[in-house]
Design an enzyme around this catalytic site. Structure first.
Site, PDB file in Angstrom:
ATOM      1  N   GLU A  31       0.807  -1.222   0.000  1.00 54.94           N
ATOM      2  CA  GLU A  31       0.000   0.000   0.000  1.00 54.94           C
ATOM      3  C   GLU A  31       0.848   1.282   0.000  1.00 54.94           C
ATOM      4  OE1 GLU A  31      -1.641   0.215   3.869  1.00 54.94           O
ATOM      5  OE2 GLU A  31      -2.772   2.047   3.459  1.00 54.94           O
TER       6      GLU A  31
ATOM      7  N   ASP B  64      -0.020  -9.344   4.046  1.00 59.08           N
ATOM      8  CA  ASP B  64      -1.355  -9.011   4.566  1.00 59.08           C
ATOM      9  C   ASP B  64      -2.476  -9.267   3.547  1.00 59.08           C
ATOM     10  OD1 ASP B  64       0.138  -8.100   6.703  1.00 59.08           O
ATOM     11  OD2 ASP B  64      -0.063  -5.984   6.180  1.00 59.08           O
TER      12      ASP B  64
ATOM     13  N   ARG C  73      -2.031  -6.439  10.056  1.00 56.68           N
ATOM     14  CA  ARG C  73      -2.367  -5.031  10.272  1.00 56.68           C
ATOM     15  C   ARG C  73      -3.892  -4.838  10.355  1.00 56.68           C
ATOM     16  NH1 ARG C  73       1.333  -1.218   6.932  1.00 56.68           N
ATOM     17  NH2 ARG C  73       2.766  -1.251   8.682  1.00 56.68           N
TER      18      ARG C  73
HETATM   19  O1  F6P Z   1       2.554  -5.140   6.263  1.00 60.48           O
HETATM   20  C1  F6P Z   1       3.259  -6.284   6.629  1.00 60.48           C
HETATM   21  C2  F6P Z   1       3.430  -6.348   8.121  1.00 60.48           C
HETATM   22  O2  F6P Z   1       4.137  -7.520   8.447  1.00 60.48           O
HETATM   23  C3  F6P Z   1       2.142  -6.249   8.945  1.00 60.48           C
HETATM   24  O3  F6P Z   1       1.430  -7.456   8.991  1.00 60.48           O
HETATM   25  C4  F6P Z   1       2.666  -5.788  10.277  1.00 60.48           C
HETATM   26  O4  F6P Z   1       1.699  -5.098  11.010  1.00 60.48           O
HETATM   27  C5  F6P Z   1       3.788  -4.882   9.880  1.00 60.48           C
HETATM   28  O5  F6P Z   1       4.190  -5.252   8.578  1.00 60.48           O
HETATM   29  C6  F6P Z   1       4.984  -4.949  10.800  1.00 60.48           C
HETATM   30  O6  F6P Z   1       5.939  -4.072  10.337  1.00 60.48           O
HETATM   31  P1  F6P Z   1       7.407  -3.922  10.914  1.00 60.48           P
HETATM   32  O7  F6P Z   1       8.161  -5.153  10.513  1.00 60.48           O
HETATM   33  O8  F6P Z   1       7.932  -2.704  10.258  1.00 60.48           O
HETATM   34  O9  F6P Z   1       7.261  -3.815  12.395  1.00 60.48           O
END
Ligand code: F6P
Length: 342
Positions: free
Chosen positions: A103, A127, A171
């Site tokens: 996104e 996601d 998410r």
């Molecule tokens: O968008 C992919 C994702 O793994 C989500 O499911 C999760 O909320 C987020 O990224 C976690 O991001 P980061 O690894 O930056 O903490």
């Protein structure tokens, strides 16, 4: 033609398969040259590049992560970000860009395309929340990892007559929870789209114990209780795109179940395990086909588009179609799964 490639946002299995397909077809069929931009939009923003050709793509098909690196850099959060990107692309002699991301990364690509940058998007995210495409690559691998975890948790939960709460990523979309929960035979699946009733969850727990099995509750990191007690946050920290870091709902839920039912409950947070390691065959197939179609779009001069899966066909849709709206679980699809709860 010289083509730049970047991977942005949270990594996911299959990114290297896209890069390989883009480069292999780009070099062998279209005679293109490539330049790799490091760490998402940070690469074009800071002129941070690496050599990219068939040589660099050898052996990467089954490898998780991304050889280009990734970041959540948002060039639109900087005053002169877009101008710097345009200048750096020109300096590197780049005629077109393939941006592989979710996104946020594709949102930036959409805005750059509106400014005249020749960019083709490839949708990735575990996601699976991008509209315009039936599936994003990375999702199938995450679901398989979560399902295997649930299978394993069933046996230990039963040995100890415990409730096991499994917190999965996603998410604001409950796709990973729903698919792995159905595949793993969960006693309840809690998703961000439908606030949950803690009383009902406890009823499912009791029902499952009565049938001599131990309950497994799958909860998406963005799930919220219906009583409006608010989203469970690990911290108030936000990334460059304004997303709050989620997490912690699994522990809260396990504590509440234990308090209300008197049964021992433990939480397991799968976290980044869902994003690491080798992609499934499906994700390698999808990522490869996305890569082939993306570089063909560049060759056709059709930019400002994103490749997308519809049924079994890979098509091109306007970039904005993929990023305008999040694709979330519908009430009907969630209701379908509820026959198995309890
Ligand atoms: O968008 C992919 C994702 O793994 C989500 O499911 C999760 O909320 C987020 O990224 C976690 O991001 P980061 O690894 O930056 O903490």
């Amino acid at each position: 033609m010289r083509v730049g490639v970047l991977t942005g946002g949270g990594d996911c299995p299959g990114l290297n398969a896209v890069i390989r397909a883009v480069v292999r077809k780009g070099v062998n069929t279209h005679g293109f040259e490539f330049v790799g931009f490091r760490d998402g939009w940070r690469g074009p923003l800071e002129g941070f590049t690496m050599p990219l050709g068939i040589e660099q793509c050898r052996g990467i098909l089954p490898r998780g992560g991304t050889i280009l690196g990734s970041s959540r850099t948002n060039p639109f959060a900087t005053d002169d970000g877009p101008e710097r990107i345009e200048a750096n692309l020109a300096a590197a002699g780049v005629d077109a860009l393939v941006a592989i991301g979710g996104e946020d990364t594709l949102g930036v690509a959409t805005r750059l395309a509106e400014r005249g940058v020749a960019v083709v998007g490839v949708p990735k995210t575990i996601d699976n929340d991008l509209s315009g495409t039936d599936f994003t690559f990375g999702f199938d691998t995450a679901v398989n990892i979560a399902t295997e975890a649930i299978d394993r948790l069933h046996t230990t939960a039963e040995s100890h007559h415990r409730v096991l709460v499994v917190e999965v990523m996603g998410r604001h979309a409950g796709w990973i929870a729903l698919h792995s929960g159905i595949a793993g035979g969960a006693s309840a699946v809690l998703i961000p789209e439908v606030p949950f009733d803690i009383g009902k969850v406890c009823e499912h727990v009791e029902t499952r114990f009565r049938s001599e099995y131990a309950p497994i509750i799958v909860v998406s990191e963005g799930a919220v209780p219906a009583d409006g007690s608010g989203m469970s946050l690990q911290s108030g920290e936000k990334d460059a795109f304004g997303h709050v870091r989620l997490g912690g709902i699994g522990d809260r839920l396990a504590g509440e179940i234990e308090r209300r039912t008197g049964k021992e409950a433990r939480a397991v947070v799968l976290g980044h395990i869902q994003r690491g390691g080798t992609p499934t065959a499906f994700d390698r197939w999808l990522a490869t086909r996305f890569g082939l179609q993306a570089i063909d779009a560049v060759a056709d001069g059709e930019t400002g588009v994103m490749v997308a899966l519809r049924g079994t066909t890979v098509i091109r849709v306007p970039l904005a179609e993929g990023t305008d709206e999040l694709k979330v679980v519908s009430p009907e699809e969630y209701a379908e799964a509820q026959v198995f709860f309890g």
